[in-house]
Structure formats: structure tokens, C-alpha cells
Design a protein around this motif. Sequence first.
Motif, PDB file in Angstrom:
ATOM      1  N   GLY A 193      53.184  26.386  49.801  1.00  0.00           N
ATOM      2  CA  GLY A 193      52.951  27.630  49.092  1.00  0.00           C
ATOM      3  C   GLY A 193      53.096  27.471  47.588  1.00  0.00           C
ATOM      4  N   LEU A 194      54.127  26.737  47.153  1.00  0.00           N
ATOM      5  CA  LEU A 194      54.330  26.497  45.723  1.00  0.00           C
ATOM      6  C   LEU A 194      53.205  25.648  45.129  1.00  0.00           C
ATOM      7  CD1 LEU A 194      58.179  25.823  45.722  1.00  0.00           C
ATOM      8  CD2 LEU A 194      56.999  27.857  44.847  1.00  0.00           C
ATOM      9  N   THR A 195      52.688  24.711  45.912  1.00  0.00           N
ATOM     10  CA  THR A 195      51.566  23.894  45.446  1.00  0.00           C
ATOM     11  C   THR A 195      50.328  24.749  45.207  1.00  0.00           C
ATOM     12  OG1 THR A 195      52.383  21.923  46.595  1.00  0.00           O
ATOM     13  CG2 THR A 195      50.040  21.969  46.044  1.00  0.00           C
ATOM     14  N   LEU A 196      50.075  25.704  46.099  1.00  0.00           N
ATOM     15  CA  LEU A 196      48.943  26.610  45.913  1.00  0.00           C
ATOM     16  C   LEU A 196      49.135  27.450  44.658  1.00  0.00           C
ATOM     17  CD1 LEU A 196      48.301  27.889  49.558  1.00  0.00           C
ATOM     18  CD2 LEU A 196      47.025  26.151  48.291  1.00  0.00           C
ATOM     19  N   ILE A 197      50.349  27.896  44.425  1.00  0.00           N
ATOM     20  CA  ILE A 197      50.638  28.693  43.228  1.00  0.00           C
ATOM     21  C   ILE A 197      50.362  27.875  41.967  1.00  0.00           C
ATOM     22  CG2 ILE A 197      52.519  29.725  41.873  1.00  0.00           C
ATOM     23  CD1 ILE A 197      53.678  30.721  44.525  1.00  0.00           C
ATOM     24  N   GLY A 198      50.874  26.636  41.933  1.00  0.00           N
ATOM     25  CA  GLY A 198      50.661  25.782  40.778  1.00  0.00           C
ATOM     26  C   GLY A 198      49.202  25.420  40.573  1.00  0.00           C
ATOM     27  N   SER A 199      48.482  25.179  41.670  1.00  0.00           N
ATOM     28  CA  SER A 199      47.071  24.801  41.575  1.00  0.00           C
ATOM     29  C   SER A 199      46.215  25.933  41.025  1.00  0.00           C
ATOM     30  CB  SER A 199      46.549  24.385  42.954  1.00  0.00           C
ATOM     31  OG  SER A 199      47.244  23.243  43.438  1.00  0.00           O
ATOM     32  N   ALA A 200      46.605  27.184  41.317  1.00  0.00           N
ATOM     33  CA  ALA A 200      45.847  28.335  40.841  1.00  0.00           C
ATOM     34  C   ALA A 200      46.357  28.848  39.500  1.00  0.00           C
ATOM     35  CB  ALA A 200      45.906  29.456  41.881  1.00  0.00           C
ATOM     36  N   GLY A 201      47.406  28.208  38.971  1.00  0.00           N
ATOM     37  CA  GLY A 201      47.962  28.651  37.695  1.00  0.00           C
ATOM     38  C   GLY A 201      48.726  29.947  37.780  1.00  0.00           C
ATOM     39  N   ALA A 208      44.722  32.401  46.818  1.00  0.00           N
ATOM     40  CA  ALA A 208      45.895  31.555  46.638  1.00  0.00           C
ATOM     41  C   ALA A 208      47.177  32.383  46.701  1.00  0.00           C
ATOM     42  CB  ALA A 208      45.819  30.815  45.298  1.00  0.00           C
ATOM     43  N   ALA A 209      47.172  33.558  46.076  1.00  0.00           N
ATOM     44  CA  ALA A 209      48.347  34.426  46.082  1.00  0.00           C
ATOM     45  C   ALA A 209      48.674  34.906  47.488  1.00  0.00           C
ATOM     46  CB  ALA A 209      48.117  35.618  45.155  1.00  0.00           C
ATOM     47  N   LEU A 210      47.650  35.304  48.233  1.00  0.00           N
ATOM     48  CA  LEU A 210      47.869  35.777  49.603  1.00  0.00           C
ATOM     49  C   LEU A 210      48.424  34.669  50.491  1.00  0.00           C
ATOM     50  CD1 LEU A 210      44.618  37.898  50.116  1.00  0.00           C
ATOM     51  CD2 LEU A 210      46.939  38.766  49.794  1.00  0.00           C
ATOM     52  N   LEU A 211      47.780  33.492  50.446  1.00  0.00           N
ATOM     53  CA  LEU A 211      48.236  32.376  51.263  1.00  0.00           C
ATOM     54  C   LEU A 211      49.639  31.924  50.862  1.00  0.00           C
ATOM     55  CD1 LEU A 211      45.101  30.055  51.629  1.00  0.00           C
ATOM     56  CD2 LEU A 211      46.154  31.486  53.379  1.00  0.00           C
ATOM     57  N   ALA A 245      53.763  36.005  29.146  1.00  0.00           N
ATOM     58  CA  ALA A 245      53.897  35.087  28.012  1.00  0.00           C
ATOM     59  C   ALA A 245      53.096  33.813  28.217  1.00  0.00           C
ATOM     60  CB  ALA A 245      55.368  34.745  27.779  1.00  0.00           C
ATOM     61  N   VAL A 246      52.758  33.490  29.485  1.00  0.00           N
ATOM     62  CA  VAL A 246      52.085  32.211  29.752  1.00  0.00           C
ATOM     63  C   VAL A 246      50.793  32.362  30.541  1.00  0.00           C
ATOM     64  CG1 VAL A 246      54.242  30.899  29.685  1.00  0.00           C
ATOM     65  CG2 VAL A 246      53.453  31.854  31.859  1.00  0.00           C
ATOM     66  N   ALA A 247      50.465  33.552  30.982  1.00  0.00           N
ATOM     67  CA  ALA A 247      49.286  33.720  31.840  1.00  0.00           C
ATOM     68  C   ALA A 247      48.518  34.981  31.459  1.00  0.00           C
ATOM     69  CB  ALA A 247      49.710  33.792  33.309  1.00  0.00           C
ATOM     70  N   ALA A 248      47.226  34.971  31.771  1.00  0.00           N
ATOM     71  CA  ALA A 248      46.371  36.125  31.527  1.00  0.00           C
ATOM     72  C   ALA A 248      46.757  37.268  32.469  1.00  0.00           C
ATOM     73  CB  ALA A 248      44.908  35.743  31.743  1.00  0.00           C
ATOM     74  N   PRO A 249      46.474  38.506  32.086  1.00  0.00           N
ATOM     75  CA  PRO A 249      46.839  39.648  32.935  1.00  0.00           C
ATOM     76  C   PRO A 249      46.306  39.543  34.368  1.00  0.00           C
ATOM     77  CG  PRO A 249      46.219  40.416  30.755  1.00  0.00           C
ATOM     78  CD  PRO A 249      45.925  38.936  30.780  1.00  0.00           C
ATOM     79  N   TYR A 250      45.078  39.036  34.522  1.00  0.00           N
ATOM     80  CA  TYR A 250      44.514  38.903  35.871  1.00  0.00           C
ATOM     81  C   TYR A 250      45.342  37.941  36.719  1.00  0.00           C
ATOM     82  CZ  TYR A 250      41.297  37.683  39.644  1.00  0.00           C
ATOM     83  OH  TYR A 250      40.740  37.459  40.867  1.00  0.00           O
ATOM     84  N   ILE A 251      45.787  36.832  36.130  1.00  0.00           N
ATOM     85  CA  ILE A 251      46.600  35.856  36.844  1.00  0.00           C
ATOM     86  C   ILE A 251      47.952  36.456  37.199  1.00  0.00           C
ATOM     87  CG2 ILE A 251      47.774  33.630  36.651  1.00  0.00           C
ATOM     88  CD1 ILE A 251      44.781  33.419  37.114  1.00  0.00           C
ATOM     89  N   VAL A 252      48.518  37.227  36.272  1.00  0.00           N
ATOM     90  CA  VAL A 252      49.794  37.890  36.564  1.00  0.00           C
ATOM     91  C   VAL A 252      49.627  38.888  37.703  1.00  0.00           C
ATOM     92  CG1 VAL A 252      51.625  39.353  35.632  1.00  0.00           C
ATOM     93  CG2 VAL A 252      50.635  37.564  34.211  1.00  0.00           C
ATOM     94  N   LEU A 253      48.513  39.616  37.688  1.00  0.00           N
ATOM     95  CA  LEU A 253      48.241  40.569  38.769  1.00  0.00           C
ATOM     96  C   LEU A 253      48.159  39.860  40.110  1.00  0.00           C
ATOM     97  CD1 LEU A 253      47.511  43.380  39.816  1.00  0.00           C
ATOM     98  CD2 LEU A 253      45.128  42.904  39.216  1.00  0.00           C
ATOM     99  N   CYS A 254      47.471  38.722  40.135  1.00  0.00           N
ATOM    100  CA  CYS A 254      47.395  37.937  41.376  1.00  0.00           C
ATOM    101  C   CYS A 254      48.778  37.463  41.802  1.00  0.00           C
ATOM    102  CB  CYS A 254      46.458  36.743  41.187  1.00  0.00           C
ATOM    103  SG  CYS A 254      44.724  37.183  40.944  1.00  0.00           S
ATOM    104  N   SER A 255      49.602  37.080  40.823  1.00  0.00           N
ATOM    105  CA  SER A 255      50.964  36.648  41.117  1.00  0.00           C
ATOM    106  C   SER A 255      51.776  37.786  41.722  1.00  0.00           C
ATOM    107  CB  SER A 255      51.648  36.137  39.844  1.00  0.00           C
ATOM    108  OG  SER A 255      50.943  35.039  39.293  1.00  0.00           O
ATOM    109  N   VAL A 256      51.557  38.997  41.208  1.00  0.00           N
ATOM    110  CA  VAL A 256      52.240  40.173  41.754  1.00  0.00           C
ATOM    111  C   VAL A 256      51.838  40.392  43.212  1.00  0.00           C
ATOM    112  CG1 VAL A 256      52.423  42.693  41.605  1.00  0.00           C
ATOM    113  CG2 VAL A 256      52.539  41.303  39.530  1.00  0.00           C
ATOM    114  N   ILE A 257      50.563  40.209  43.503  1.00  0.00           N
ATOM    115  CA  ILE A 257      50.086  40.337  44.885  1.00  0.00           C
ATOM    116  C   ILE A 257      50.825  39.359  45.787  1.00  0.00           C
ATOM    117  CG2 ILE A 257      48.100  39.992  46.416  1.00  0.00           C
ATOM    118  CD1 ILE A 257      46.325  40.995  44.107  1.00  0.00           C
ATOM    119  N   GLY A 258      50.951  38.110  45.332  1.00  0.00           N
ATOM    120  CA  GLY A 258      51.663  37.113  46.121  1.00  0.00           C
ATOM    121  C   GLY A 258      53.112  37.486  46.344  1.00  0.00           C
TER     122      GLY A 258
END
Length: 211
Positions: free
Chosen positions: A37-45, A121-124, A178-191
Amino acid sequence: MSGDNRRFGFWNPAPTRHSALEDAQGIATGSMVAALGLTLIGSAGLVASGVAGVAFILHYLTGYSFGLYYIVLNMPFYALSLSRLGKAFTIKTFLAICLTSLITEIQPRYLKIETLDPVWAALLAGVLLGFGLLALYRHRASLGGLGILAVYLQDRFGIRAGLVQLGFDLVVLAAAFAVAAPYIVLCSVIGAIVLNLFLTINHRADRYIAM
């Protein structure tokens, strides 16, 4: 039929203690699934939740090893774990953290991901981390940090571990801007939501009583 149910542990009203071998496979399996799971997170940024999220933020900012940051950031929580949750829990958690960090670091050598949609990636990752943490929790271990605090609060006050982690995760994910675009943060929130809902629904002491 009832004899088979008792033998295989279904509907067993008496708590049973895991053997050392069962704990070993539970920790190894939980760490492997969580590392994927952490590898998927890192791979998707993306940014993970909890201490792992802080480790990812530092990794993105500095370029240094995620696994190293993850191990170091968890160190302050071992004192709480040792004093509140016991020596066995602390040792198993330390082993799980080290194993998860190691697998996360070496996994890209053996698993190449060329295309990965951030939402998928966030869902998985949320589901995989949920399964990994559930396996560790059921063998009286965790992935450290907020997981240690969450398990302690659940044992001490009956507050669901998933809900505790969700509150802290929102703070960590807010810092991810501080390190990611809003869309990426939103995906992270989903995860993070998927992970914590998974734990809230499935990690209940009244349903799983093996120790």
C-alpha cells in the motif's frame, strides 16, 4: 458441525492466545500488505496518513529515504507503547515498522509500476493498508506512531482506533499542501478515508478476541 466450528475458531466464546509462530506470520503478512500500500502511495506521489504521511512529506522535500524517516519518526512513541501497552506489543510493533520500512524501500526493485491513476492508487492503498494494519492489530502490534496511540485509546477509553487516526490524519493531510498539488492531496484524503473506515468497521475487540 458445532464441533468443527469450535475447532476452527468460529463463534468461539473463549479468547485464545496466538502462538509465537502465528504472531510471526501475522506480523510478516501484515507488513508485506502494508508495504505494498505504501509503495502505491509513493508511486502515485500521494501522501499517506499518520506518521507515514509525515515521512512521505519529508521524503518529498529532501529526497532522503522514506523508510529511514519512518523508523526515526516512530521512536518517540515507543516510550508510550512500553509504558502503556507492554513489552510484547512494543517489540512486535518495532519489528513490524522495521520490516515494513525495509520492504517499502526494496520493493521498487522488484515491482515496476508504469501507469497508476492517483484515485485508483488511493483506493487500493487505503484497502491494503487497512488489511495490513488489521492483521497487525489482531496480533497485538501496529505500525507505530498514531497507531500506538489509537490502540491505547481504544483499549483504555473504548474510542475506535479508526476514528482516532482519522482526526490526526486530517492534520497531516492538511500539511501535504506544502509538497503536493490540491488534486493529489484530495486523492490522499480519499485513501485516508478508505483506510480509516475500513478499520472503524473491522477492528472491534468485541468481534475478535484472540490475543
